[in-house]
Design a protein around this motif. Structure first.
Motif, short mmCIF file in Angstrom:
data_model
loop_
_atom_site.label_atom_id
_atom_site.label_comp_id
_atom_site.label_asym_id
_atom_site.label_seq_id
_atom_site.Cartn_x
_atom_site.Cartn_y
_atom_site.Cartn_z
N ASP A 145 -4.38 -0.41 5.19
CA ASP A 145 -3.74 -0.35 6.51
C ASP A 145 -4.63 0.29 7.57
O ASP A 145 -4.20 0.47 8.71
CB ASP A 145 -2.39 0.37 6.43
CG ASP A 145 -2.53 1.84 5.98
OD1 ASP A 145 -3.67 2.35 5.92
OD2 ASP A 145 -1.49 2.47 5.71
N SER A 201 1.75 9.17 4.48
CA SER A 201 2.37 10.10 5.42
C SER A 201 3.51 10.87 4.77
O SER A 201 4.03 11.83 5.34
CB SER A 201 2.89 9.35 6.65
OG SER A 201 3.92 8.43 6.29
N VAL A 202 3.92 10.47 3.56
CA VAL A 202 4.98 11.17 2.84
C VAL A 202 4.46 12.54 2.40
O VAL A 202 3.39 12.64 1.80
CB VAL A 202 5.44 10.35 1.61
CG1 VAL A 202 6.46 11.14 0.80
CG2 VAL A 202 6.01 9.02 2.05
N ASP A 256 2.29 4.85 1.16
CA ASP A 256 2.50 5.53 2.44
C ASP A 256 2.06 6.98 2.29
O ASP A 256 2.80 7.82 1.78
CB ASP A 256 3.98 5.44 2.84
CG ASP A 256 4.25 6.09 4.19
OD1 ASP A 256 3.27 6.52 4.85
OD2 ASP A 256 5.42 6.14 4.60
N THR A 295 -8.43 2.60 3.65
CA THR A 295 -7.24 2.04 3.01
C THR A 295 -6.95 0.69 3.66
O THR A 295 -7.48 0.36 4.72
CB THR A 295 -6.02 2.97 3.19
OG1 THR A 295 -5.85 3.26 4.59
CG2 THR A 295 -6.21 4.26 2.41
N GLU A 338 -7.38 11.24 7.62
CA GLU A 338 -6.59 10.45 8.55
C GLU A 338 -7.51 9.93 9.66
O GLU A 338 -8.21 10.71 10.31
CB GLU A 338 -5.47 11.29 9.17
CG GLU A 338 -4.48 10.48 9.99
CD GLU A 338 -3.30 11.33 10.43
OE1 GLU A 338 -2.15 10.93 10.19
OE2 GLU A 338 -3.54 12.41 11.02
N SER A 349 0.83 -1.19 0.00
CA SER A 349 0.00 0.00 0.00
C SER A 349 0.87 1.26 0.00
O SER A 349 2.03 1.23 0.42
CB SER A 349 -0.91 0.00 1.23
OG SER A 349 -1.77 -1.11 1.21
N ARG A 354 -5.48 3.25 8.13
CA ARG A 354 -5.03 4.54 8.66
C ARG A 354 -5.76 5.72 8.02
O ARG A 354 -5.74 6.82 8.55
CB ARG A 354 -3.52 4.69 8.46
CG ARG A 354 -2.68 3.69 9.27
CD ARG A 354 -1.21 3.82 8.91
NE ARG A 354 -0.70 5.16 9.17
CZ ARG A 354 0.46 5.62 8.71
NH1 ARG A 354 1.20 4.87 7.92
NH2 ARG A 354 0.85 6.84 9.00
N LEU A 399 -0.98 9.59 -4.24
CA LEU A 399 -0.07 10.25 -3.32
C LEU A 399 0.07 11.74 -3.62
O LEU A 399 0.07 12.56 -2.71
CB LEU A 399 1.31 9.57 -3.39
CG LEU A 399 2.33 9.98 -2.32
CD1 LEU A 399 1.80 9.70 -0.92
CD2 LEU A 399 3.64 9.22 -2.55
#
Length: 436
Positions: free
Chosen positions: A328, A104-105, A102, A326, A345, A100, A330, A392
């Protein structure tokens, strides 16, 4: 012929799982292990009063051990080769193509991915608007629901065969089952996570259970009568419970064995004032999310059924029409009639990204991830296009003509490969795959 054999083998596997589960429940019950029997029955959708000959399970195990011992003595190996897949009642679920994304980037400038080109094919149509679609967990089956009250079940291998230019064996029929048991339009569908069972929610205020391992089955074998129009349904990953989003203000949580409905005790304090357009469980079942007509996205505790967080006005004054976790757990991807798609989030309720540039103000259209979560897909009603963003960077990376007459009203992506389906106001079902 090979495809038919594959389908029948899958359905036979489903029957075998149910037979084994029945023997286990009967064995535990007959040996006064009622608590264990009840737990297995609940987890596998097996009736507690299932009939089986006394000690039948022990007899079969004894015979199997005898055969295994005999093969060992003759030097025949019974060990299966290692295969990194998750076994279910459908077959095998392949490992994900990639991990998946990320989210948070933060520094994502200039790094948008290019989504591969896709081609689509008309694979079938209903007699009225095609309203919803869902893939099975292993991606081998697709179900679609319509305003004509019917449900069609497709075998994906036959859909792929249909799309091959050199098919020489005559016309391929990808629809392997058609169910007729609702009185009004169907709003949503879901597959049981282990068994060959499909559920549907409809305007006739019912949730119906269909066993698609039975070739002659046309009608439901179980029915839950709700009090409201059932707009959305979602199975708990264990298969023990299901959620229904309805015209009622709060989600209805059902035990699928007892049909008992659970409601949160504090819902009058939540300030909820709109019907639920969509409800979805997270991948572990620890949470679920609702998208409501009052514009809010709400997070619910999967154990206590209490509202853990409400993102009020997530789509301004417009309806929130879809929400999904998602992989994960999150983040949540939501879609609204304000022509926006948003990523939230879970831990903070903070808006992380917005995917803009596709108009959707009328239909209950979807915003979805592809199977790797690298891209977000949605519908532009005004231009009758399917729009793709880099998940992203939130940059728009593709626009494809939908090839529907009038904008599609539903998108659903395969959980295991680069393919999705679109359902149209023109009654048609189109299957999309990457052009290699």
């Amino acid at each position: 012929m090979e495809s038919n054999n594959s389908l029948e083998q899958t359905l036979q596997d489903g029957k075998l799982y149910r037979h084994v589960n029945s023997l286990i429940v009967a064995h535990l019950r007959d040996n006064n292990l009622n608590q264990a029997a009840s737990a297995v029955a609940s987890a596998t959708m097996t009736p507690m009063n299932v009939e089986a000959p006394t000690n039948k399970l022990l007899e079969l195990v004894a015979k199997g051990l005898a055969v295994e011992k005999d093969e060992t003595l003759r030097g025949v190996s019974t060990a299966a080769p290692f295969d990194p897949v998750i076994t279910t009642g459908y077959g095998s679920i392949p490992a994900p193509r990639t991990a998946s994304v990320d989210f948070s980037v933060n520094d994502t400038k200039g790094s948008s991915k290019i989504i591969p080109k896709h081609e689509s094919r008309h694979v079938s149509e209903h007699k009225n608007v095609a309203r919803c679609a869902r893939f099975s967990p292993d991606g081998r089956f697709l179900a679609t629901g319509s305003a004509d009250t019917s449900i069609k079940l497709f075998e994906i291998s036959k859909v792929k065969q249909m799309m091959q230019p050199d098919t020489r064996d005559g016309p391929v029929r990808p629809v392997v089952r058609t169910f007729y048991d609702h009185q009004q339009p169907i709003n949503d569908l879901d597959f049981h996570p282990q068994n060959t069972v499909l559920i549907s929610g409809a305007k006739d205020r019912t949730i119906k259970f269909f066993d698609f391992s039975k070739t002659a089955a046309k009608r439901a074998f179980r029915v839950i009568q709700d009090t409201h129009n059932v707009r959305s349904v979602s199975f708990h990953p264990s298969g023990d419970f299901l959620l229904a989003g309805t015209d009622h203000l709060i989600p209805h949580l059902y035990d699928i064995n007892t049909f008992k409905c659970y409601l949160p005790t504090n819902f009058q304090e939540m300030g909820v004032n709109g019907a639920i357009n969509q409800v979805r469980y997270s991948s572990t079942g620890g949470m679920y999310v609702t998208a409501s007509k009052d514009g809010a996205i709400r997070l619910w505790d999967g154990v206590t059924a209490s509202c853990a967080r409400s993102i009020d006005g997530a789509h301004g004054a417009a309806e929130a029409i879809g929400a999904n976790f998602t992989k994960d757990e999150r983040y949540i991807l939501s879609c609204g009639k304000d022509s926006s798609v948003k990523l939230w989030e879970v831990g903070t309720g903070r808006l992380v990204k917005q995917y803009l540039g596709a108009t959707h103000t009328q239909l209950r259209c979807q915003a979805i991830f592809n199977d790797t979560e690298e891209f977000v897909l949605s519908i532009d009603e005004s231009l009758n296009e399917i729009v793709a963003w880099d998940a992203l960077t939130a940059e728009k990376v593709a626009r494809w003509p939908s090839n529907h007459v009038g904008a599609p009203r539903w998108l659903e992506h395969s959980p295991v490969e680069a393919a999705f389906v679109s359902c149209g106001m023109d009654r048609s079902i189109r299957y999309w795959k990457e052009v290699l």
